[in-house]
Design a protein around this motif. Structure first.
Motif, short mmCIF file in Angstrom:
data_model
loop_
_atom_site.label_atom_id
_atom_site.label_comp_id
_atom_site.label_asym_id
_atom_site.label_seq_id
_atom_site.Cartn_x
_atom_site.Cartn_y
_atom_site.Cartn_z
N ALA A 2 -17.23 8.59 0.40
CA ALA A 2 -17.90 8.73 -0.89
C ALA A 2 -18.97 7.66 -1.03
CB ALA A 2 -16.87 8.60 -2.02
N ASP A 3 -20.03 7.99 -1.71
CA ASP A 3 -21.14 7.05 -1.92
C ASP A 3 -20.78 6.10 -3.04
OD1 ASP A 3 -23.45 5.72 -2.13
OD2 ASP A 3 -24.74 7.47 -2.45
N ILE A 4 -20.60 4.81 -2.69
CA ILE A 4 -20.26 3.82 -3.70
C ILE A 4 -21.34 2.75 -3.75
CG2 ILE A 4 -17.77 4.20 -3.55
CD1 ILE A 4 -17.60 1.76 -1.72
N ARG A 5 -22.55 3.13 -3.43
CA ARG A 5 -23.65 2.17 -3.44
C ARG A 5 -23.94 1.70 -4.87
NH1 ARG A 5 -28.46 5.22 -0.80
NH2 ARG A 5 -27.59 6.80 -2.21
N VAL A 6 -24.55 0.52 -4.92
CA VAL A 6 -24.91 -0.04 -6.21
C VAL A 6 -26.40 0.16 -6.44
CG1 VAL A 6 -25.06 -2.17 -7.53
CG2 VAL A 6 -23.09 -1.77 -6.07
N ASP A 7 -26.76 0.53 -7.63
CA ASP A 7 -28.18 0.66 -7.99
C ASP A 7 -28.72 -0.73 -8.26
OD1 ASP A 7 -30.65 1.14 -8.95
OD2 ASP A 7 -30.05 2.68 -10.41
N GLU A 8 -29.22 -1.38 -7.19
CA GLU A 8 -29.63 -2.77 -7.29
C GLU A 8 -30.84 -2.96 -8.18
OE1 GLU A 8 -30.09 -4.08 -3.32
OE2 GLU A 8 -27.95 -4.18 -2.90
N GLN A 9 -31.70 -1.94 -8.25
CA GLN A 9 -32.89 -2.10 -9.07
C GLN A 9 -32.54 -2.14 -10.55
OE1 GLN A 9 -35.47 1.11 -7.83
NE2 GLN A 9 -36.36 -0.11 -6.20
N ALA A 13 -23.58 -2.15 -12.36
CA ALA A 13 -22.47 -2.19 -11.42
C ALA A 13 -22.04 -0.79 -11.03
CB ALA A 13 -21.30 -2.94 -12.05
N GLY A 14 -21.71 -0.63 -9.77
CA GLY A 14 -21.14 0.62 -9.29
C GLY A 14 -19.68 0.41 -8.97
N PHE A 15 -19.02 1.47 -8.57
CA PHE A 15 -17.60 1.38 -8.23
C PHE A 15 -17.38 0.34 -7.13
CE2 PHE A 15 -14.06 2.91 -5.52
CZ PHE A 15 -13.03 2.73 -6.43
N GLY A 16 -18.31 0.28 -6.17
CA GLY A 16 -18.17 -0.67 -5.08
C GLY A 16 -18.16 -2.12 -5.53
N ASP A 17 -18.85 -2.42 -6.63
CA ASP A 17 -18.86 -3.80 -7.13
C ASP A 17 -17.48 -4.21 -7.66
OD1 ASP A 17 -21.59 -4.74 -6.77
OD2 ASP A 17 -22.13 -3.13 -8.13
N TYR A 18 -16.82 -3.28 -8.33
CA TYR A 18 -15.49 -3.59 -8.86
C TYR A 18 -14.46 -3.69 -7.73
CZ TYR A 18 -17.59 -2.81 -13.38
OH TYR A 18 -18.39 -2.91 -14.48
N VAL A 19 -14.66 -2.90 -6.68
CA VAL A 19 -13.82 -3.04 -5.50
C VAL A 19 -14.06 -4.40 -4.85
CG1 VAL A 19 -13.36 -2.16 -3.17
CG2 VAL A 19 -13.68 -0.57 -5.07
N ALA A 20 -15.34 -4.81 -4.77
CA ALA A 20 -15.68 -6.10 -4.16
C ALA A 20 -15.03 -7.27 -4.90
CB ALA A 20 -17.19 -6.28 -4.12
N LEU A 21 -14.87 -7.13 -6.22
CA LEU A 21 -14.22 -8.19 -7.00
C LEU A 21 -12.79 -8.46 -6.53
CD1 LEU A 21 -15.22 -7.41 -10.71
CD2 LEU A 21 -15.97 -9.36 -9.33
N LEU A 22 -12.17 -7.45 -5.95
CA LEU A 22 -10.77 -7.57 -5.51
C LEU A 22 -10.65 -8.18 -4.12
CD1 LEU A 22 -9.44 -4.08 -6.71
CD2 LEU A 22 -9.72 -6.20 -8.01
#
Length: 311
Positions: A2-9, A13-22
């Motif tokens: 699944a695409d969990i990329r973050v819209d950096e521009q 936050a995307g789903f991947g950012d909350y996963v990264a917090l863990l």
């Protein structure tokens, strides 16, 4: 995938950012060592209970990561290794990480107590407290012994897994704790040797900053020597055996060789080859710990079929 990329521009936050917090990479080590602790225990656990226990231990490890990122967001901003994390990058608000960490802490401890037992849940609660309060809030910014004492936080998962199965603590679970506890300093100081400027810029009193790289090299060798009796001694407990002992001996000989190479090098040589030996030893230390716990798991399988062990 699944695409969990973050819209950096947009900075959202995307789903991947909350996963990264863990801290998923750290969580993977927590899950593996906890699983080994559960599976090598002399008490069988229903697969559903075992699965639920590991999930809640993983959530507890993730909660610790989120709370650590919340607290350390100021120093993460000035370290190259951590500046892209969700909070310093501005994609997640600190209060969001705090809420996520606290919520998962309560959930994981309560559910582990209900799924397994309250001894395991108590150990998980203490592990979260130790990592966040004792290590992150106190030791990390005050003493070069931060990683020595603070390493206990990463050493508790196999004890928690063992407690899920047995409801208690034993010599064997303490041996697994000691393996990770004594492994942590040489593992982390190997990293610190080629990441010194990060810690210096952030004001973190890592040994390489307070005592210099030469002292850190000596400490790596000494702790690797002290790790030897713990690693080998585990082979003579109820969870050990000939297979584990053979693998452990070979692994530690290689780890000790790396520590010896680090100790005898001067900074000029290290800088010239961009810390090649230090980086190689750091990477091997990860293989070392994973292989030791895999060997314990292999011994448990042999014991199950009436082979292996000393007993």
């Amino acid at each position: 995938m699944a695409d969990i990329r973050v819209d950096e521009q947009s900075g959202e936050a995307g789903f991947g950012d909350y996963v990264a917090l863990l801290k998923p990479r750290v969580m993977s080590l927590v899950v593996f060592t906890a699983l080994v602790g559960l599976l090598v225990a002399p008490v069988s656990v229903h697969p559903v209970i075992a699965f639920a226990s590991i999930v809640f231990i993983a959530l507890g490890g993730g909660a610790s990561g989120a709370l650590n990122m919340w607290w350390d967001s100021d120093i993460d901003r000035v370290m190259r290794r951590t500046c892209a994390r969700p909070i310093p990058a501005g994609r997640v608000e600190p209060n969001e990480a705090l809420a996520l960490g606290l919520g998962l802490s309560i959930l994981s401890v309560a559910m582990l107590g209900l799924a397994a037992n309250w001894v395991a849940a108590g150990l998980l609660a203490f592990t979260i407290f130790f990592y966040v309060v004792v290590y992150s809030m106190w030791l990390k910014r005050t003493t070069p012994q931060n990683i020595v004492i603070g390493g206990a936080a990463g050493a508790f998962p196999p004890m928690i897994g063992w407690a899920c199965a047995t409801g208690g603590i034993s010599v064997e679970s303490v041996a697994m704790f000691a393996l990770i506890f004594m492994w942590t300093p040489p593992h982390f100081w190997s990293l610190a040797l080629f990441m010194k400027d990060d810690y210096s810029n952030a004001g973190v009193p890592m040994l390489t900053v307070t005592h210099g790289r030469k002292s850190a090299r000596t400490h790596i060798l000494v702790y690797t020597l002290l790790l030897a009796p713990v690693t080998i001694g585990t082979g003579f407990t109820q969870i050990g055996g000939g297979v584990y002992l053979a693998i452990a001996t070979l692994l530690h000989a290689r780890f000790l060789w790396g520590a010896w190479q680090i100790w005898r090098r001067d900074e000029a040589a290290a800088i010239a080859d961009k810390y090649k030996v230090e980086r190689k030893t750091f990477r091997f230390s990860l293989i070392y710990l994973a292989a030791l716990f895999a060997a314990l798991l292999a011994e448990a399988g042999l014991h199950h079929f009436g082979f292996g062990g000393w007993w």
